[in-house]
Motif scaffolding. Structure first.
Motif, PDB file in Angstrom:
ATOM      1  N   SER A 125       4.932   8.660  -7.412  1.00 40.69           N
ATOM      2  CA  SER A 125       5.111   9.324  -8.708  1.00 40.69           C
ATOM      3  C   SER A 125       6.303   8.775  -9.488  1.00 40.69           C
ATOM      4  O   SER A 125       6.370   8.889 -10.730  1.00 40.69           O
ATOM      5  CB  SER A 125       5.296  10.834  -8.510  1.00 40.69           C
ATOM      6  N   LYS A 126       7.239   8.133  -8.851  1.00 42.81           N
ATOM      7  CA  LYS A 126       8.400   7.517  -9.505  1.00 42.81           C
ATOM      8  C   LYS A 126       8.158   6.058  -9.899  1.00 42.81           C
ATOM      9  O   LYS A 126       9.081   5.405 -10.403  1.00 42.81           O
ATOM     10  CB  LYS A 126       9.621   7.618  -8.587  1.00 42.81           C
ATOM     11  N   GLY A 127       6.963   5.588  -9.635  1.00 40.97           N
ATOM     12  CA  GLY A 127       6.652   4.224 -10.003  1.00 40.97           C
ATOM     13  C   GLY A 127       6.992   3.222  -8.897  1.00 40.97           C
ATOM     14  O   GLY A 127       7.487   3.581  -7.818  1.00 40.97           O
ATOM     15  N   LYS A 128       6.763   1.992  -9.205  1.00 38.20           N
ATOM     16  CA  LYS A 128       6.997   0.928  -8.213  1.00 38.20           C
ATOM     17  C   LYS A 128       8.473   0.694  -7.993  1.00 38.20           C
ATOM     18  O   LYS A 128       9.299   0.853  -8.913  1.00 38.20           O
ATOM     19  CB  LYS A 128       6.356  -0.382  -8.683  1.00 38.20           C
ATOM     20  N   PRO A 129       8.821   0.265  -6.794  1.00 42.46           N
ATOM     21  CA  PRO A 129      10.234  -0.070  -6.523  1.00 42.46           C
ATOM     22  C   PRO A 129      10.637  -1.349  -7.235  1.00 42.46           C
ATOM     23  O   PRO A 129       9.791  -2.151  -7.685  1.00 42.46           O
ATOM     24  CB  PRO A 129      10.271  -0.218  -5.014  1.00 42.46           C
ATOM     25  N   GLY A 138      -7.829  10.069  -6.235  1.00 45.07           N
ATOM     26  CA  GLY A 138      -7.259  11.232  -5.582  1.00 45.07           C
ATOM     27  C   GLY A 138      -7.899  11.565  -4.254  1.00 45.07           C
ATOM     28  O   GLY A 138      -7.641  12.639  -3.706  1.00 45.07           O
ATOM     29  N   LYS A 139      -8.676  10.668  -3.724  1.00 49.47           N
ATOM     30  CA  LYS A 139      -9.311  10.915  -2.424  1.00 49.47           C
ATOM     31  C   LYS A 139      -8.270  10.842  -1.321  1.00 49.47           C
ATOM     32  O   LYS A 139      -7.541   9.859  -1.215  1.00 49.47           O
ATOM     33  CB  LYS A 139     -10.418   9.889  -2.186  1.00 49.47           C
ATOM     34  N   ARG A 140      -8.209  11.881  -0.508  1.00 45.91           N
ATOM     35  CA  ARG A 140      -7.197  11.963   0.537  1.00 45.91           C
ATOM     36  C   ARG A 140      -7.713  11.350   1.835  1.00 45.91           C
ATOM     37  O   ARG A 140      -8.867  11.494   2.209  1.00 45.91           O
ATOM     38  CB  ARG A 140      -6.823  13.409   0.800  1.00 45.91           C
ATOM     39  N   GLU A 155       3.016  -0.219   0.983  1.00 46.48           N
ATOM     40  CA  GLU A 155       2.519   0.740   0.005  1.00 46.48           C
ATOM     41  C   GLU A 155       1.450   1.616   0.658  1.00 46.48           C
ATOM     42  O   GLU A 155       0.451   1.114   1.169  1.00 46.48           O
ATOM     43  CB  GLU A 155       1.934   0.003  -1.196  1.00 46.48           C
ATOM     44  N   THR A 156       1.652   2.939   0.617  1.00 50.03           N
ATOM     45  CA  THR A 156       0.665   3.891   1.128  1.00 50.03           C
ATOM     46  C   THR A 156       0.139   4.738  -0.037  1.00 50.03           C
ATOM     47  O   THR A 156       0.486   4.499  -1.205  1.00 50.03           O
ATOM     48  CB  THR A 156       1.277   4.796   2.203  1.00 50.03           C
ATOM     49  N   GLN A 157      -0.692   5.718   0.319  1.00 41.55           N
ATOM     50  CA  GLN A 157      -1.292   6.558  -0.709  1.00 41.55           C
ATOM     51  C   GLN A 157      -0.249   7.395  -1.456  1.00 41.55           C
ATOM     52  O   GLN A 157      -0.415   7.673  -2.659  1.00 41.55           O
ATOM     53  CB  GLN A 157      -2.330   7.488  -0.086  1.00 41.55           C
ATOM     54  N   GLY A 167      -9.638  -8.787  -0.038  1.00 34.22           N
ATOM     55  CA  GLY A 167      -9.590  -8.329  -1.425  1.00 34.22           C
ATOM     56  C   GLY A 167     -10.490  -7.127  -1.659  1.00 34.22           C
ATOM     57  O   GLY A 167     -10.113  -6.199  -2.406  1.00 34.22           O
ATOM     58  N   GLN A 168     -11.661  -7.130  -1.037  1.00 35.76           N
ATOM     59  CA  GLN A 168     -12.565  -5.985  -1.168  1.00 35.76           C
ATOM     60  C   GLN A 168     -11.952  -4.724  -0.548  1.00 35.76           C
ATOM     61  O   GLN A 168     -12.047  -3.619  -1.131  1.00 35.76           O
ATOM     62  CB  GLN A 168     -13.895  -6.312  -0.494  1.00 35.76           C
ATOM     63  N   GLU A 169     -11.290  -4.868   0.589  1.00 34.78           N
ATOM     64  CA  GLU A 169     -10.657  -3.714   1.241  1.00 34.78           C
ATOM     65  C   GLU A 169      -9.495  -3.191   0.406  1.00 34.78           C
ATOM     66  O   GLU A 169      -9.295  -1.956   0.260  1.00 34.78           O
ATOM     67  CB  GLU A 169     -10.166  -4.112   2.628  1.00 34.78           C
ATOM     68  N   ALA A 170      -8.726  -4.095  -0.173  1.00 38.30           N
ATOM     69  CA  ALA A 170      -7.603  -3.650  -1.013  1.00 38.30           C
ATOM     70  C   ALA A 170      -8.100  -2.921  -2.254  1.00 38.30           C
ATOM     71  O   ALA A 170      -7.529  -1.884  -2.659  1.00 38.30           O
ATOM     72  CB  ALA A 170      -6.752  -4.850  -1.407  1.00 38.30           C
ATOM     73  N   SER A 171      -9.142  -3.425  -2.851  1.00 37.48           N
ATOM     74  CA  SER A 171      -9.708  -2.751  -4.027  1.00 37.48           C
ATOM     75  C   SER A 171     -10.240  -1.372  -3.676  1.00 37.48           C
ATOM     76  O   SER A 171     -10.071  -0.402  -4.442  1.00 37.48           O
ATOM     77  CB  SER A 171     -10.824  -3.615  -4.629  1.00 37.48           C
ATOM     78  N   SER A 172     -10.880  -1.276  -2.494  1.00 32.94           N
ATOM     79  CA  SER A 172     -11.406   0.018  -2.065  1.00 32.94           C
ATOM     80  C   SER A 172     -10.277   1.025  -1.859  1.00 32.94           C
ATOM     81  O   SER A 172     -10.382   2.209  -2.264  1.00 32.94           O
ATOM     82  CB  SER A 172     -12.199  -0.164  -0.764  1.00 32.94           C
ATOM     83  N   LEU A 173      -9.158   0.593  -1.271  1.00 29.64           N
ATOM     84  CA  LEU A 173      -8.022   1.483  -1.061  1.00 29.64           C
ATOM     85  C   LEU A 173      -7.443   1.961  -2.395  1.00 29.64           C
ATOM     86  O   LEU A 173      -7.172   3.169  -2.597  1.00 29.64           O
ATOM     87  CB  LEU A 173      -6.938   0.765  -0.266  1.00 29.64           C
ATOM     88  N   GLN A 174      -7.239   1.045  -3.306  1.00 32.00           N
ATOM     89  CA  GLN A 174      -6.641   1.401  -4.587  1.00 32.00           C
ATOM     90  C   GLN A 174      -7.558   2.321  -5.384  1.00 32.00           C
ATOM     91  O   GLN A 174      -7.078   3.242  -6.076  1.00 32.00           O
ATOM     92  CB  GLN A 174      -6.318   0.127  -5.379  1.00 32.00           C
TER      93      GLN A 174
END
Length: 371
Positions: free
Chosen positions: A362-366, A203-205, A293-295, A190-197
């Motif tokens: 940019s088109k939202g979630k599937p 906007g960090k690449r 789901e990616t960046q 959960g901590q890793e997922a929060s960090s990714l999101q």
């Protein structure tokens, strides 16, 4: 017959000695002291001589006649002897009433009952210890030995303690494996997922290549309610045991990334313990969505087939066109691998899917994540 003896003249001529005492009873058997029958003289006086030294002991209890006690059966004494009569009357010719009382107390106790001795209690009844009488040293040692457990009892107790300790340790280990590892892995994932999101939102690449153990995507399996980070590599301690799924990206097992035009995106995850993200992938059926789901994008796959059991050495399941998957030509595929049966690592279970949609963020979630 029993009669009073008259005083004779010869008695006074020898110091006034008398052989008869008023009130005394004597036994005569055919005469005087030596068998001659005494003949009282007509002029003799019948006044008795009261010589206190010849008076019999006075019975303080009663002056009536009484039956003598039965004589003791001892050798060397006959029933008719004076000693036997004396013993029968008082148990001792010299003791008198006091000696008889003491003898009666010894024989019958203070109140005429049975003697209060430890021998009166049945053997093994423990009456001696209950009455407060001290035990002999031998008896105390015997009871101490009886209370002391034998070697068999001591051995059985030791074995029982070993079994109990082993059982407790096994229970603690199972609790750790089945419960605590999941708690810790869920927290880390959960901590890793929060960090990714957070990175994506800010906007960090991230670079196109990732370090081993670095998270770079999220895996969604809506049917199983699974959302878990995807990290680079399949190392147990660095990736899988932290509750994440790992991407096969090393050596001969290196697989494609989701953004590649063709290839097989291979993932591994625990089925039990450490977050167990792939525990229920056997419940997936054909057509169920699997989303990466990616960046920048969402990659939607549809479940195509499943291989329930295969050896761990069967690495062909990660090929660009894996045999047994039903795919016949190169494409964009996904492969999920985990252990089977549950709680073992003897075999592997394989689930394959085929990409059906690539959707920019940019088109939202599937639709698979919205419904």
């Amino acid at each position: 017959m029993t009669a009073l003896r008259p005083e004779r003249e010869s008695d006074t001529s020898y110091g006034q000695q008398s052989y008869g005492v008023p009130g005394a009873f004597e036994e005569w058997s055919g005469g005087g002291a030596y068998g001659a029958s005494p003949q009282p003289e007509p002029h003799a006086s019948y006044e008795p001589v009261r010589d206190e030294s010849f008076l019999p002991p006075v019975d303080e209890e009663t002056v009536a006649l009484r039956l003598p006690d039965p004589p003791p059966q001892t050798g060397g004494s006959t029933a008719g002897s004076p000693a036997s009569h004396a013993a029968g009357r008082g148990g001792s010719a010299e003791g008198g009433r006091a000696a008889r009382r003491k003898a009666a107390k010894r024989r019958h106790g203070r109140h005429g009952g049975a003697a209060d001795t430890p021998s009166a209690a049945p053997a093994g009844s423990g009456a001696g210890s209950r009455s407060g009488a001290p035990l002999s040293r031998v008896e105390a040692r015997r009871q101490a030995r009886a209370r002391k457990p034998g070697p068999a009892v001591v051995a059985s107790r030791a074995i029982g303690e070993v079994f109990i300790t082993t059982g407790v340790l096994m229970l603690l280990f199972v609790t750790y494996q089945l419960w605590w590892t999941n708690v810790r892995a869920h927290a880390q994932a959960g901590q890793e997922a929060s960090s990714l999101q957070n990175d994506w939102a800010s906007g960090k690449r991230n670079p196109g290549t990732f370090e081993p153990g670095q998270g770079f995507a999220l895996l969604h399996i809506p049917k199983l309610d699974v959302v878990v980070p995807i990290a680079e590599g399949t190392n147990s301690k660095g990736v899988l045991d932290r509750g994440m799924v790992g991407h096969y990206a090393e050596g001969a097992l290196k697989t494609a990334m989701p953004g590649d035009k063709t290839g097989n995106f291979g993932l591994a995850g625990h089925r039990n313990t450490h977050g167990e993200p792939f525990r229920y992938i056997n419940r997936l059926t054909k057509g169920d969505p699997i989303v990466v789901e990616t960046q920048d994008k969402y990659y939607v796959y549809k479940m195509a087939s499943i291989l329930p059991v295969t050896p761990p050495s069967n690495t062909s399941v990660l090929n660009p066109v894996p045999p047994g998957s039903g795919f016949t030509e190169p494409g964009r595929y996904i492969t999920l691998t985990t252990c089977t049966p549950e709680f073992t690592s003897k075999y592997r279970m394989i689930v394959w899917g085929k990409m059906v949609e690539e959707r920019p963020r940019s088109k939202g979630k599937p639709d698979a994540l919205v419904s």
